[in-house]
Design an enzyme around this catalytic site. Structure first.
Site, mmCIF file in Angstrom:
data_model
loop_
_atom_site.group_PDB
_atom_site.id
_atom_site.type_symbol
_atom_site.label_atom_id
_atom_site.label_comp_id
_atom_site.label_asym_id
_atom_site.label_seq_id
_atom_site.Cartn_x
_atom_site.Cartn_y
_atom_site.Cartn_z
ATOM 1 N N ASP A 193 46.174 47.600 28.608
ATOM 2 C CA ASP A 193 45.975 47.024 27.283
ATOM 3 C C ASP A 193 44.971 45.891 27.359
ATOM 4 O O ASP A 193 45.040 45.039 28.249
ATOM 5 C CB ASP A 193 47.297 46.493 26.721
ATOM 6 C CG ASP A 193 47.090 45.808 25.377
ATOM 7 O OD1 ASP A 193 46.847 46.525 24.386
ATOM 8 O OD2 ASP A 193 47.144 44.567 25.329
ATOM 9 N N TYR A 226 39.752 38.704 24.338
ATOM 10 C CA TYR A 226 39.981 38.196 25.683
ATOM 11 C C TYR A 226 38.658 37.911 26.391
ATOM 12 O O TYR A 226 38.052 38.786 27.012
ATOM 13 C CB TYR A 226 40.810 39.190 26.496
ATOM 14 C CG TYR A 226 42.140 39.561 25.884
ATOM 15 C CD1 TYR A 226 42.771 38.744 24.964
ATOM 16 C CD2 TYR A 226 42.768 40.760 26.235
ATOM 17 C CE1 TYR A 226 43.996 39.090 24.402
ATOM 18 C CE2 TYR A 226 43.999 41.110 25.680
ATOM 19 C CZ TYR A 226 44.600 40.278 24.762
ATOM 20 O OH TYR A 226 45.808 40.629 24.208
ATOM 21 N N LYS A 259 42.240 46.321 20.692
ATOM 22 C CA LYS A 259 42.624 45.745 19.403
ATOM 23 C C LYS A 259 41.422 45.578 18.488
ATOM 24 O O LYS A 259 40.281 45.539 18.951
ATOM 25 C CB LYS A 259 43.318 44.404 19.644
ATOM 26 C CG LYS A 259 44.510 44.545 20.602
ATOM 27 C CD LYS A 259 45.172 43.226 20.912
ATOM 28 C CE LYS A 259 46.302 43.421 21.922
ATOM 29 N NZ LYS A 259 45.806 43.624 23.294
ATOM 30 N N GLY A 265 53.630 32.709 31.428
ATOM 31 C CA GLY A 265 53.615 32.399 32.859
ATOM 32 C C GLY A 265 54.723 31.496 33.358
ATOM 33 O O GLY A 265 54.979 31.443 34.559
#
Length: 336
Positions: free
Chosen positions: A46, A51, A77, A239
């Protein structure tokens, strides 16, 4: 089409970190991480134009374009068109701040109209070096990016991206579409519409060990009733559940650190990894079709696979529930 009939397994690879999220990653490290995912059997990837202003798609495409196209599932996306011109000022990414400040310098057009959707897909195909996409998510039409204007952006997507993607699905160009968001409300609004109907959704950060109560109260029952499945993004809560310092893309606050420490005490008591608890919790809901943790190092891929396969005793889930660290309504593995 139901996501479970499209996705090749329950573990995918989320590539936001390949867009230089939080830090600049050497190209060879990014390439080695994607190769490691492939070599260890990951077949769902994905990504998104956002990004790193296309950097994640470029890096992913560099590796996947050398692989047999029929052997993997690819989602990206729409909502962002990457322009050729450079961004000269600081980007406004809402609550996400400067998480991709180390990405490509290209300017981003934030638009969910029909024309922008077509342009977004065209750009993604080029960067990914492929001739087709399997799943397309409508990206970030939510409060975290748009504040009080999010409903206007939702309407733009409803009359633009939603219709384009429904047509492409009906024509067989893509297999499925849905929303890729960090908030539950846009998905709830979409599921309440008569038309168009999404095939699933990618919900990031809202169904994790640290944050799941809200999704459980309204969204997931709606999705389950309609037979619409979920890909869980951000299962490690940016994270902090995997040894990192971030929660919700920002430095984790003290109360989150305290909760993580309680979770670590419990996992240590039962001799299991917190990653295993996080992944297996996110997949325990009947609506969950897959989970897509991100990674920037090859070693992380092996950790994720091991976490998915790790045997967790029912006593852990019982203690987790007793300690009040999960919602009483949350389904747990093995019906614990």
């Amino acid at each position: 089409m139901a996501l479970q009939h499209i996705l090749p397994g329950r573990l995918g690879f989320g590539t936001a970190p390949l867009g230089n999220m939080f830090r600049a990653i050497p190209d060879e490290e990014a390439r080695a991480t994607v190769e490691a995912a492939w070599d260890q059997g990951i077949r769902y990837f994905d990504t998104a134009p956002l990004y790193g202003s296309g950097l994640s798609e470029e890096r992913l495409g560099e590796v996947l374009s050398t692989k047999p196209r029929d052997e993997f599932v690819l989602s990206t996306k729409v909502g962002r068109v990457i322009l050729d011109e450079r961004e000269e000022t600081a980007r406004d990414l809402g609550e996400k701040g400067g998480i991709f400040e180390h990405g490509n310098p290209n300017k981003i057009l934030h638009e969910w109209t029909a024309d922008a959707t077509e342009r977004s897909i065209e750009g993604s195909l080029k960067r990914l070096g492929t001739d087709r996409l399997d799943i397309v998510w409508v990206h970030d039409i939510a409060q975290d990016f748009h504040g009080d204007q999010w409903l206007a952006k939702f309407e733009e997507a409803r009359t633009g991206a939603f219709r384009v993607l429904s047509r492409l699905r009906d024509e067989g160009v893509i297999k499925a579409w849905g929303l890729g968001v960090n908030k539950t409300e846009p998905i709830e609004l979409t599921l309440a519409l008569d038309e168009p109907k999404p095939d699933g959704f990618l919900l990031a950060g809202r169904y994790t060990l640290l944050d799941h109560e809200h999704a459980l109260t309204r969204l997931l029952p709606m999705a389950q009733e309609q037979g619409v499945e979920m890909v869980v993004g951000g299962p490690y809560s940016s994270g902090v559940l995997a040894g990192g310092a971030h929660f919700e893309y920002q430095k984790a606050p003290a109360e989150i650190i305290a909760k993580v420490n309680r979770l670590k005490e419990l996992t240590a008591k039962h001799g299991i990894s917190i990653k295993a608890a996080a992944l297996q919790f996110s997949l325990a809901h009947p609506v969950s079709a897959a989970v897509v943790p991100g990674a920037t190092k090859p070693s992380r891929i092996a950790e994720d696979i091991a976490a998915l396969d790790e045997k967790i005793p029912a006593a852990f889930w019982h203690d987790l529930r007793t300690a009040g660290l999960v919602s009483p309504a949350a389904p747990l593995p093995d019906n614990a």
